[in-house]
Design a protein around this motif. Structure first.
Motif, PDB file in Angstrom:
ATOM      1  N   THR A 206       0.794  -1.231   0.000  1.00 55.12           N
ATOM      2  CA  THR A 206       0.000   0.000   0.000  1.00 55.12           C
ATOM      3  C   THR A 206       0.831   1.289   0.000  1.00 55.12           C
ATOM      4  O   THR A 206       0.618   2.138  -0.863  1.00 55.12           O
ATOM      5  N   PRO A 207       1.778   1.472   0.937  1.00 53.73           N
ATOM      6  CA  PRO A 207       2.536   2.738   0.870  1.00 53.73           C
ATOM      7  C   PRO A 207       3.296   2.886  -0.459  1.00 53.73           C
ATOM      8  O   PRO A 207       3.356   3.983  -1.032  1.00 53.73           O
ATOM      9  N   ALA A 208       3.827   1.767  -0.967  1.00 59.93           N
ATOM     10  CA  ALA A 208       4.579   1.848  -2.227  1.00 59.93           C
ATOM     11  C   ALA A 208       3.648   2.198  -3.390  1.00 59.93           C
ATOM     12  O   ALA A 208       4.030   2.959  -4.292  1.00 59.93           O
ATOM     13  N   SER A 209       2.421   1.670  -3.367  1.00 54.21           N
ATOM     14  CA  SER A 209       1.478   2.007  -4.442  1.00 54.21           C
ATOM     15  C   SER A 209       1.081   3.472  -4.375  1.00 54.21           C
ATOM     16  O   SER A 209       0.951   4.142  -5.403  1.00 54.21           O
ATOM     17  N   ARG A 217       9.957   8.983 -10.599  1.00 51.03           N
ATOM     18  CA  ARG A 217      11.254   8.311 -10.596  1.00 51.03           C
ATOM     19  C   ARG A 217      11.264   7.306  -9.461  1.00 51.03           C
ATOM     20  O   ARG A 217      10.657   7.532  -8.420  1.00 51.03           O
ATOM     21  N   PHE A 218      12.022   6.221  -9.665  1.00 52.65           N
ATOM     22  CA  PHE A 218      11.966   5.134  -8.701  1.00 52.65           C
ATOM     23  C   PHE A 218      12.531   5.554  -7.343  1.00 52.65           C
ATOM     24  O   PHE A 218      11.970   5.193  -6.303  1.00 52.65           O
ATOM     25  N   ASN A 219      13.622   6.323  -7.327  1.00 54.01           N
ATOM     26  CA  ASN A 219      14.171   6.712  -6.024  1.00 54.01           C
ATOM     27  C   ASN A 219      13.202   7.622  -5.268  1.00 54.01           C
ATOM     28  O   ASN A 219      13.044   7.513  -4.056  1.00 54.01           O
ATOM     29  N   ALA A 220      12.488   8.479  -5.985  1.00 53.57           N
ATOM     30  CA  ALA A 220      11.493   9.328  -5.327  1.00 53.57           C
ATOM     31  C   ALA A 220      10.346   8.476  -4.798  1.00 53.57           C
ATOM     32  O   ALA A 220       9.841   8.698  -3.696  1.00 53.57           O
ATOM     33  N   MET A 221       9.958   7.487  -5.608  1.00 57.48           N
ATOM     34  CA  MET A 221       8.881   6.590  -5.178  1.00 57.48           C
ATOM     35  C   MET A 221       9.269   5.900  -3.881  1.00 57.48           C
ATOM     36  O   MET A 221       8.495   5.851  -2.921  1.00 57.48           O
ATOM     37  N   MET A 222      10.493   5.384  -3.831  1.00 59.42           N
ATOM     38  CA  MET A 222      10.936   4.652  -2.657  1.00 59.42           C
ATOM     39  C   MET A 222      11.003   5.583  -1.440  1.00 59.42           C
ATOM     40  O   MET A 222      10.567   5.229  -0.336  1.00 59.42           O
ATOM     41  N   GLY A 223      11.544   6.783  -1.655  1.00 58.06           N
ATOM     42  CA  GLY A 223      11.645   7.738  -0.545  1.00 58.06           C
ATOM     43  C   GLY A 223      10.271   8.107   0.003  1.00 58.06           C
ATOM     44  O   GLY A 223      10.055   8.091   1.223  1.00 58.06           O
ATOM     45  N   LEU A 224       9.355   8.393  -0.904  1.00 64.01           N
ATOM     46  CA  LEU A 224       8.009   8.763  -0.454  1.00 64.01           C
ATOM     47  C   LEU A 224       7.323   7.574   0.217  1.00 64.01           C
ATOM     48  O   LEU A 224       6.633   7.731   1.233  1.00 64.01           O
ATOM     49  N   ALA A 225       7.555   6.375  -0.320  1.00 66.59           N
ATOM     50  CA  ALA A 225       6.952   5.181   0.273  1.00 66.59           C
ATOM     51  C   ALA A 225       7.435   5.021   1.715  1.00 66.59           C
ATOM     52  O   ALA A 225       6.668   4.677   2.614  1.00 66.59           O
ATOM     53  N   VAL A 226       8.720   5.289   1.948  1.00 68.40           N
ATOM     54  CA  VAL A 226       9.262   5.178   3.305  1.00 68.40           C
ATOM     55  C   VAL A 226       8.565   6.175   4.227  1.00 68.40           C
ATOM     56  O   VAL A 226       8.124   5.825   5.324  1.00 68.40           O
ATOM     57  N   VAL A 227       8.439   7.413   3.782  1.00 65.53           N
ATOM     58  CA  VAL A 227       7.775   8.429   4.600  1.00 65.53           C
ATOM     59  C   VAL A 227       6.343   7.993   4.923  1.00 65.53           C
ATOM     60  O   VAL A 227       5.896   8.021   6.076  1.00 65.53           O
ATOM     61  N   LEU A 228       5.622   7.541   3.892  1.00 67.51           N
ATOM     62  CA  LEU A 228       4.223   7.138   4.096  1.00 67.51           C
ATOM     63  C   LEU A 228       4.124   5.891   4.967  1.00 67.51           C
ATOM     64  O   LEU A 228       3.240   5.787   5.823  1.00 67.51           O
TER      65      LEU A 228
END
Lengths: 506, 263
Positions: A206-209, A217-228
């Motif tokens: 869910t957070p990654a989606s 961009r994938f690194n932004a996706m991963m960073g935001l997923a971590v925050v969420l």
């Protein structure tokens, strides 16, 4: 608020729970990002269920539970791959067979084990009950996952985006594949205490989606997923402490809510914005159509009011009235107390601009596009609302600044000046005198096809002859033709022939 | 050559790519039978044949993406596994996940990964090269666009730019002109000509006989096995094409006139 947040941390179990929640939020988000782009979500679900027998076996053997859990989780993942490669069974069915089998094996073992295993705890987790060992496991997993991703970021990016090219360039894609499967299993086991094996897939996916919807961009996706992910698990922890909700469920629900918000409101792809944008576009198109309709009513010298507008746009009177009020608010239309409407200077310029674009497109579609003249009206109508002025002028330049559309209607100049010819309907022309067709009405394709077949178009010189009985008789180039009154009504003629325009169309 | 493969033309230089006796089977069904051919440096080589002839399989087997049952592939005299730094590959469009969160620049930079090396990140020089390559394929200003937002032709050009970023000697393109616009086709053909002049070799699968005839130095007619291999002028013969395409109709231009070959 601060006290509300800090008070629970006086308890040691809450400190452990908070640290565990943060760690679980991080590792699930990082691994989850790969899960999303590799379409491994179902595999994550499979592995998480398949750790159950391992936990029970480890309990029986008296070894640390995570060792058993990782082994059965991985074994099941490998088993799925084996079934897939060696039978005709596809991957989704292979997963269903293997992971439910493993899960059932775990349940069966539990029912036979003497002593007490808290099934509920394994299945649904309880972050408030984590022990030091669980925290260390989560910390070690976090360290491992972050180290691997940091060191192999670009290799993993290539592997997940384009495994074929990765293999061609010599990357050991199989090794990366198994490495990620191992990390996924370890992540699931380390998250077990907090959210349980049934719910962990939600923390992965869910957070990654949510982040996937909001980034490019994938690194932004991963960073935001971590925050969420961290935000969801910590919020869930507090909900669990204060509202006494099951911790795993609370964490999952918070991240589900975040996903819903992103789906509806994310800046680029939010469904709400898309719907609003569609509405706004539809509203703009209707306003533009209304301006053109009012312009046409004025050109014909017909009284323009809500009723006339409703009739020409084919909408209800009430909507036409609302439309007129909006146009007045935009300063494009003036409304008189008796209900009649008139275009303001700005409204007239805008309407003429639209007419110009429409007629230029008709010219382009017939001349450059080779389209028959009975079809171009509708086609141009679709295009005119999406043509910026500079594109319209580019069209005009390429067409050599034409002055009439294919049906003979004058094209307003770029300044908005419209040279209306001194013409009148053919049916009003006196019989016996030669006239020249100035334009034909472009909204009835049947009439346009009839005229194209007869070779009558703007510039045709003809002489109306006495007819009758609803028929109109014409002499064209020495030949006598008969057309029906309906067709004749669509033709306008100039009494004093102007310069030839040439016939276009089919 | 030690194999008994049919080599249509005498090879002037030491071959850059040498395929001998390559056999590939899927579930014991042979897909490719004893395929042998070799390509010199500085050549554009087209592989043509009907659907199911094994064109893509041939490329994949040469690259080691599908297992070889027998046979050998050498690049610059070395087994292909030891020459991977000399090879670049542009996959078929349908093999790519266009929803992936990467920008055009990210994709081109992937071409630099091997040179950058393990545990290290691409540096400013890699970025500068990637941006320059994007410009060369006419995509300046698109560096930060997500790959899925580009048109089919633009996406294909990004992948060609990635292949160029690898600074390889041997390029494999699988159906590079499927689903792309005329401008893209022109740009890619022009880049291929430049690479060829620089001594690089391009091997491409293509189904458009006209493109192959006009732009390839060597053509491999494939139908499970090699039907013929040589310059287009030698292999574009009705009897050979008929053997390649079996019952299907094919048309090509010869000496300014159109030739249609049928069963």
């Amino acid at each position: 608020m601060t006290a509300w947040l800090l008070a629970p941390l006086a308890y040691e179990f809450m400190q452990r729970a908070l640290l565990t929640s943060v760690l679980v939020g991080v590792i699930c988000a990082v691994m989850g990002s790969y899960l999303i782009v590799k379409r491994w979500a179902l595999l994550g679900d499979a592995i998480s269920h398949a750790v159950l027998p391992g936990v029970v076996i480890a309990y029986i053997l008296g070894i640390p539970y995570f060792a058993g859990a990782v082994v059965t989780g991985l074994a099941t993942a490998l088993g799925i791959g084996y079934v897939e490669r060696n039978t005709r069974i596809k991957s989704d069915a292979a997963m269903g067979i293997m992971f439910i089998g493993a899960f059932a094996m775990g349940l069966a073992l539990i029912s036979r084990v003497p002593g007490h295993i808290d099934v509920h705890h394994i299945l649904f987790g309880n972050v408030l009950g984590v022990r030091d060992g669980d925290l260390w496991l989560a910390a070690a997993t976090g360290g491992l996952v972050l180290a691997v991703v940091a060191l192999l970021y670009k290799e993993l990016l290539m592997w997940s985006f384009d495994p074929t090219a990765a293999q061609v360039s010599g990357l050991p894609v199989r090794a990366l594949h198994y490495l990620m499967m191992l990390l996924l299993s370890v992540t699931i086991v380390a998250s077990m205490q907090a959210v349980g094996i049934v719910l962990v897939v939600a923390m992965l996916v869910t957070p990654a989606s949510t982040a996937f919807l909001m980034t490019r961009r994938f690194n932004a996706m991963m960073g935001l997923a971590v925050v969420l992910g961290v935000a969801a698990s910590v919020t869930g922890l507090y909900l669990s402490y204060y509202a006494n909700v099951a911790s795993g469920a609370a964490m999952v629900l918070v991240s589900t809510a975040m996903f819903m918000l992103a789906m509806l409101f994310s800046p680029q792809e939010g469904l709400v914005w898309q719907a609003l944008q569609r509405r706004r576009r539809a509203g703009r198109i209707q306003q533009e159509d209304a301006l053109k309709a009012l312009h046409e009513l004025e050109e014909r010298g017909t009284r323009a009011d809500a009723g006339a507008l409703a009739a020409s746009l084919g909408i209800e009177r009430g909507r036409a009235q609302a439309l007129l009020r909006r146009l007045r608010a935009a300063g494009l239309v003036a409304l008189a107390p008796d209900g009649s409407a008139a275009l303001t200077g700005a409204g007239l310029r805008k309407a003429r601009g639209l007419v110009r674009t429409h007629r230029l497109w008709e010219r382009f579609l017939t001349d450059a596009g080779g389209r028959p003249w009975d079809l171009v009206h509708d086609e141009a109508h679709g295009l005119e609302h999406y043509t910026p002025p500079e594109v319209a002028e580019e069209l005009a330049t390429r067409l050599g600044h034409p002055r009439h559309d294919p049906h003979g209607a004058p094209i307003p100049s770029v300044e908005g000046i419209l040279d209306a010819p001194a013409d009148r309907p053919l049916v009003e022309a006196e019989t016996g005198a030669e006239v020249r067709v100035s334009r034909v009405d472009d909204e009835n394709p049947r009439v346009l096809r009839t005229l194209a077949r007869l070779g009558i178009g703007p510039g045709t010189v003809l002489t109306p002859l006495p007819g009758g009985n609803g028929r109109v008789v014409l002499r064209v180039g020495g030949e006598e033709l008969e057309i029906d009154a309906e067709t004749a009504r669509h033709i306008r003629v100039e009494v004093r022939p102007g310069p030839a325009q040439g016939i276009s169309g089919a | 050559m030690t194999s008994n493969g049919r080599i249509g033309a005498a090879q002037p230089a030491t071959p850059l790519l040498e395929v001998s006796n390559l056999t590939v089977s899927y579930q014991r069904e042979p897909v490719l039978r004893a395929v042998s051919f070799s390509c010199p440096p500085g050549a554009v080589v087209g592989i043509i044949g009907p659907n199911g002839a094994g064109k893509s399989t041939l490329i994949k087997a040469v690259l080691g993406l599908v297992p070889r049952e027998s046979g050998e592939v050498r690049v610059g005299g070395l087994p292909v596994d030891r020459a991977r730094d000399r090879i670049a590959y542009v996959p078929q469009r349908e093999d790519v996940d266009w929803d992936f969160p990467v920008t055009a620049l990210d994709v081109v930079l992937m071409g630099r990964y091997r040179q950058v090396g393990l545990f290290r990140r691409p540096g400013p020089r890699d970025r500068a090269l990637a941006l320059e390559l994007l410009e060369r394929v006419g995509l300046e200003g698109f560096a930060q666009a997500r790959i899925g937002q580009l048109s089919g032709g633009q996406q294909q050009r990004v992948f060609v730019a990635r292949a160029l970023a690898q600074e390889a000697d041997l390029f494999f393109l699988d159906e590079p002109f499927v689903g792309v616009d005329a401008a893209t086709e022109r740009i890619i053909l022009e880049l291929m000509a430049q690479l060829r002049r620089a001594g690089r070799t391009i091997v491409m699968v293509n189904h458009d006989l006209g493109v192959v005839q006009d732009h390839c130095d060597l053509v491999l007619l494939l139908n499970g096995a090699v039907v013929a291999f040589g310059p287009p002028g030698e292999v574009f013969r009705p009897d050979l094409l008929r053997r390649t395409y079996g019952g299907r109709l094919v048309a090509f231009e010869q000496g300014g006139s159109r030739v249609v070959v049928g069963p």
